[in-house]
Design a protein around this motif. Structure first.
Motif, PDB file in Angstrom:
ATOM      1  N   ARG A  40     -19.616 -37.483  35.378  1.00  0.00           N
ATOM      2  CA  ARG A  40     -19.680 -36.990  33.998  1.00  0.00           C
ATOM      3  C   ARG A  40     -19.596 -35.459  34.035  1.00  0.00           C
ATOM      4  N   LEU A  41     -18.917 -34.896  33.034  1.00  0.00           N
ATOM      5  CA  LEU A  41     -18.791 -33.453  32.934  1.00  0.00           C
ATOM      6  C   LEU A  41     -19.519 -33.013  31.676  1.00  0.00           C
ATOM      7  N   TYR A  42     -20.531 -32.219  31.824  1.00  0.00           N
ATOM      8  CA  TYR A  42     -21.357 -31.810  30.698  1.00  0.00           C
ATOM      9  C   TYR A  42     -20.979 -30.404  30.243  1.00  0.00           C
ATOM     10  N   THR A  43     -21.968 -29.542  30.079  1.00  0.00           N
ATOM     11  CA  THR A  43     -21.687 -28.211  29.549  1.00  0.00           C
ATOM     12  C   THR A  43     -20.856 -27.387  30.523  1.00  0.00           C
ATOM     13  N   MET A  44     -19.871 -26.692  29.953  1.00  0.00           N
ATOM     14  CA  MET A  44     -19.025 -25.793  30.740  1.00  0.00           C
ATOM     15  C   MET A  44     -19.179 -24.387  30.177  1.00  0.00           C
ATOM     16  N   ARG A  45     -19.142 -23.411  31.037  1.00  0.00           N
ATOM     17  CA  ARG A  45     -19.449 -22.046  30.630  1.00  0.00           C
ATOM     18  C   ARG A  45     -18.490 -21.051  31.281  1.00  0.00           C
ATOM     19  N   TRP A  46     -18.415 -19.882  30.676  1.00  0.00           N
ATOM     20  CA  TRP A  46     -17.770 -18.730  31.276  1.00  0.00           C
ATOM     21  C   TRP A  46     -18.797 -17.614  31.406  1.00  0.00           C
ATOM     22  N   TYR A  47     -18.767 -16.967  32.543  1.00  0.00           N
ATOM     23  CA  TYR A  47     -19.560 -15.780  32.816  1.00  0.00           C
ATOM     24  C   TYR A  47     -18.595 -14.679  33.248  1.00  0.00           C
ATOM     25  N   ARG A  48     -19.093 -13.455  33.268  1.00  0.00           N
ATOM     26  CA  ARG A  48     -18.290 -12.359  33.790  1.00  0.00           C
ATOM     27  C   ARG A  48     -19.196 -11.355  34.489  1.00  0.00           C
ATOM     28  N   VAL A  73     -20.939 -15.410  28.921  1.00  0.00           N
ATOM     29  CA  VAL A  73     -19.930 -15.085  27.927  1.00  0.00           C
ATOM     30  C   VAL A  73     -19.863 -16.167  26.847  1.00  0.00           C
ATOM     31  N   ALA A  74     -19.695 -17.408  27.264  1.00  0.00           N
ATOM     32  CA  ALA A  74     -19.535 -18.486  26.293  1.00  0.00           C
ATOM     33  C   ALA A  74     -19.825 -19.815  26.958  1.00  0.00           C
ATOM     34  N   SER A  75     -20.202 -20.796  26.134  1.00  0.00           N
ATOM     35  CA  SER A  75     -20.425 -22.141  26.641  1.00  0.00           C
ATOM     36  C   SER A  75     -19.895 -23.157  25.641  1.00  0.00           C
ATOM     37  N   ILE A  76     -19.598 -24.344  26.161  1.00  0.00           N
ATOM     38  CA  ILE A  76     -19.163 -25.447  25.309  1.00  0.00           C
ATOM     39  C   ILE A  76     -19.754 -26.736  25.857  1.00  0.00           C
ATOM     40  N   GLN A  77     -20.407 -27.465  24.984  1.00  0.00           N
ATOM     41  CA  GLN A  77     -21.026 -28.727  25.366  1.00  0.00           C
ATOM     42  C   GLN A  77     -19.976 -29.834  25.398  1.00  0.00           C
ATOM     43  N   SER A  78     -20.340 -30.948  25.964  1.00  0.00           N
ATOM     44  CA  SER A  78     -19.397 -32.058  26.060  1.00  0.00           C
ATOM     45  C   SER A  78     -18.949 -32.539  24.682  1.00  0.00           C
ATOM     46  N   GLY A  79     -19.817 -32.390  23.696  1.00  0.00           N
ATOM     47  CA  GLY A  79     -19.473 -32.793  22.333  1.00  0.00           C
ATOM     48  C   GLY A  79     -18.733 -31.744  21.536  1.00  0.00           C
ATOM     49  N   GLY A  80     -18.564 -30.563  22.125  1.00  0.00           N
ATOM     50  CA  GLY A  80     -17.787 -29.518  21.472  1.00  0.00           C
ATOM     51  C   GLY A  80     -18.581 -28.354  20.911  1.00  0.00           C
ATOM     52  N   GLY A  81     -19.899 -28.428  20.910  1.00  0.00           N
ATOM     53  CA  GLY A  81     -20.700 -27.320  20.420  1.00  0.00           C
ATOM     54  C   GLY A  81     -20.516 -26.091  21.281  1.00  0.00           C
ATOM     55  N   THR A  82     -20.394 -24.921  20.645  1.00  0.00           N
ATOM     56  CA  THR A  82     -20.102 -23.698  21.374  1.00  0.00           C
ATOM     57  C   THR A  82     -21.164 -22.635  21.132  1.00  0.00           C
ATOM     58  N   ASN A  83     -21.211 -21.683  22.059  1.00  0.00           N
ATOM     59  CA  ASN A  83     -22.139 -20.565  21.953  1.00  0.00           C
ATOM     60  C   ASN A  83     -21.472 -19.364  22.610  1.00  0.00           C
ATOM     61  N   TYR A  84     -21.683 -18.170  22.046  1.00  0.00           N
ATOM     62  CA  TYR A  84     -21.050 -16.955  22.557  1.00  0.00           C
ATOM     63  C   TYR A  84     -22.057 -15.818  22.650  1.00  0.00           C
ATOM     64  N   VAL A  85     -21.812 -14.922  23.594  1.00  0.00           N
ATOM     65  CA  VAL A  85     -22.559 -13.679  23.602  1.00  0.00           C
ATOM     66  C   VAL A  85     -22.054 -12.840  22.427  1.00  0.00           C
ATOM     67  N   ASP A  86     -22.936 -12.040  21.846  1.00  0.00           N
ATOM     68  CA  ASP A  86     -22.577 -11.292  20.640  1.00  0.00           C
ATOM     69  C   ASP A  86     -21.346 -10.410  20.823  1.00  0.00           C
ATOM     70  N   SER A  87     -21.182  -9.846  21.999  1.00  0.00           N
ATOM     71  CA  SER A  87     -20.102  -8.873  22.212  1.00  0.00           C
ATOM     72  C   SER A  87     -18.706  -9.483  22.163  1.00  0.00           C
ATOM     73  N   VAL A  88     -18.599 -10.797  22.270  1.00  0.00           N
ATOM     74  CA  VAL A  88     -17.280 -11.442  22.229  1.00  0.00           C
ATOM     75  C   VAL A  88     -17.102 -12.330  21.007  1.00  0.00           C
ATOM     76  N   GLU A  89     -18.153 -12.497  20.240  1.00  0.00           N
ATOM     77  CA  GLU A  89     -18.090 -13.358  19.043  1.00  0.00           C
ATOM     78  C   GLU A  89     -16.957 -12.880  18.130  1.00  0.00           C
ATOM     79  N   GLY A  90     -16.107 -13.821  17.727  1.00  0.00           N
ATOM     80  CA  GLY A  90     -14.991 -13.486  16.852  1.00  0.00           C
ATOM     81  C   GLY A  90     -13.730 -13.045  17.577  1.00  0.00           C
ATOM     82  N   ARG A  91     -13.849 -12.746  18.864  1.00  0.00           N
ATOM     83  CA  ARG A  91     -12.673 -12.329  19.642  1.00  0.00           C
ATOM     84  C   ARG A  91     -12.285 -13.379  20.678  1.00  0.00           C
TER      85      ARG A  91
END
Length: 119
Positions: free
Chosen positions: A30-38, A48-66
């Motif tokens: 099974r593949l669950y949450t996937m993320r990007w770091y820098r 930087v950002a994450s996405i759950q298996s169901g599609g929910g996303t989260n971003y660090v403020d500095s990249v939100e909207g970009r």
């Protein structure tokens, strides 16, 4: 054994765009949450950002909207669409994934892909 391989990095001018990809391969149950770091030179690795298996996303403020994170579950792939890039986005970008494999869950990291924003 599970492996993550990033691609898509490179040199881009300020204001430009890049799309990063990260493919997960191996014995995936099974593949669950996937993320990007820098990690920028001389700095700690940051989320930087994450996405759950169901599609929910989260971003660090500095990249939100970009930046936009997305995934293709059928291809075990996570993407990071990066727009309006600035020199402050220069860093090595790593993907990370929570994988259930061989009866347990582990977090795996890729080797990173360099993103350089410069004129």
């Amino acid at each position: 054994q599970v492996q993550l391989v990033e691609s898509g990095g490179g040199l881009v001018q300020p204001g430009g765009s890049l799309r990063l990809s990260c493919v997960v391969s191996g014995n995936i149950w099974r593949l669950y949450t996937m993320r990007w770091y820098r990690q920028a030179p001389g700095k700690q690795r940051e989320f930087v950002a994450s996405i759950q298996s169901g599609g929910g996303t989260n971003y660090v403020d500095s990249v939100e909207g970009r930046f936009t994170i997305s995934r293709d579950n059928g291809k075990y792939t996570v993407y990071l669409q990066m727009n309006s890039l600035s020199p402050e986005d220069t860093a090595v970008y790593f993907c990370n994934a929570d994988v259930y494999t061989v009866g347990d869950q582990w977090t795996y990291w890729g080797q990173g892909t360099q993103v350089t924003v410069s004129s």
